[in-house]
Enzyme design. Structure first.
Site, PDB file in Angstrom:
ATOM      1  N   ASP A   1      -1.012   7.030   1.225  1.00 28.69           N
ATOM      2  CA  ASP A   1      -0.029   7.505  -0.229  1.00 28.69           C
ATOM      3  C   ASP A   1       0.586   7.550  -1.282  1.00 28.69           C
ATOM      4  O   ASP A   1      -0.827   5.930  -1.724  1.00 28.69           O
ATOM      5  CB  ASP A   1       1.923   6.855   1.087  1.00 28.69           C
TER       6      ASP A   1
HETATM    7  N1  URA Z   1       1.378   4.227   6.574  1.00 25.59           N
HETATM    8  C1  URA Z   1       1.858   3.838   5.177  1.00 25.59           C
HETATM    9  O1  URA Z   1       2.831   3.627   5.144  1.00 25.59           O
HETATM   10  N2  URA Z   1       1.182   3.946   4.060  1.00 25.59           N
HETATM   11  C2  URA Z   1      -0.307   4.628   3.553  1.00 25.59           C
HETATM   12  O2  URA Z   1      -0.575   4.858   2.620  1.00 25.59           O
HETATM   13  C3  URA Z   1      -0.830   4.541   5.364  1.00 25.59           C
HETATM   14  C4  URA Z   1      -0.809   3.734   6.283  1.00 25.59           C
END
Ligand code: URA
Length: 243
Positions: free
Chosen positions: A102
């Site tokens: 993310d």
């Molecule tokens: N899980 C999440 O919530 N965010 C990420 O970037 C990767 C795994």
């Protein structure tokens, strides 16, 4: 000499299976001639076209990046936000991230121009472990963390059992740090799993991808994977172990 379907898959055009279909369907030309035979061997000087488009055959390169927070796991962004490839500006090959983190998650992400390798690592069937360290608002009880270990129900299905380790809690500031290892890659999975047990993730970092760590790197740093690491990742994905 390499098999035609492998070369097509490696160029990132399609998975190996899909590449085989393209060949048998008559959509692939080698040096201008339609080739429907799956065993066809090609060299680096053969011209290969898929649906009339010549495939690019670059040297395969593999990098590990410590993605900072506030960066998109993509090669471009229409909103002008920072993207992961900006951290490897000197690389001429057209690399792209293997999977995604993310925007607000930091940590280990791989980049390559090897489409087949990327597909292999991203496929949920191959179950590569990824370890995240989450800072939480609040301090979960052991029993709550057990729920994550058993798997929790999210709107897109139940998660596979996770490995969970409580790292530390701060009663005064009402926050804690918990490590979690999962092998699936649902969207925002770690954040949603903690939400499912009633805890908000305020900071998230991926610390490990299989046996790879961020050791020796600061946010924004990258390094090339060694040929041995690439080989080990392939073996791990294909066989589920390193031996
Ligand atoms: N899980 C999440 O919530 N965010 C990420 O970037 C990767 C795994």
């Amino acid at each position: 000499m390499e098999r035609l379907q492998k070369v097509i898959a490696q160029a990132g055009v399609a998975s190996r299976r899909k590449a085989e279909e393209l060949i048998t369907e008559g959509k692939v030309k080698v040096n201008g001639k339609v080739t429907t035979e799956l065993g066809t061997k090609v060299t680096s000087s053969d011209k290969i076209e898929v649906n009339g488009v010549k495939i690019e055959r670059e040297n395969k390169v593999y990098f590990l990046l410590y993605k900072p927070r506030g960066v998109i796991s993509a090669v471009s962004d229409d909103k002008g936000r920072s993207v992961v490839t900006e951290f490897l500006p000197h690389i001429e090959e057209r690399i792209y991230p293997v999977g995604r983190l993310d925007y607000d998650t930091s940590g280990l992400i791989l980049l390559t121009n090897d489409g087949e390798f990327a597909n292999l690592l991203m496929h949920p069937r191959y179950e590569i472990d990824k370890t995240y360290v989450a800072r939480l608002k609040g301090i979960p009880q052991r029993e709550k963390l057990r729920e994550l270990e058993r798997g929790v129900v999210l709107e897109d299905g139940k998660t596979a059992p996770a490995k969970v380790k409580f790292i530390s809690g701060d009663r005064k500031q009402n926050k804690s740090i918990v490590e979690m290892t999962i092998h699936e890659g649902k969207n925002r999975q770690v954040r949603r799993m903690f939400e499912a047990i009633g805890f908000e993730v305020t900071k998230l970092k991926r610390e490990r991808f299989a046996f790879l760590t961020l050791h020796g790197l600061n946010a924004g740093d990258s390094r090339e994977l060694t040929p041995h690491e690439v080989k080990q990742l392939r073996t791990l994905a294909e066989t589920g172990s390193l031996t």
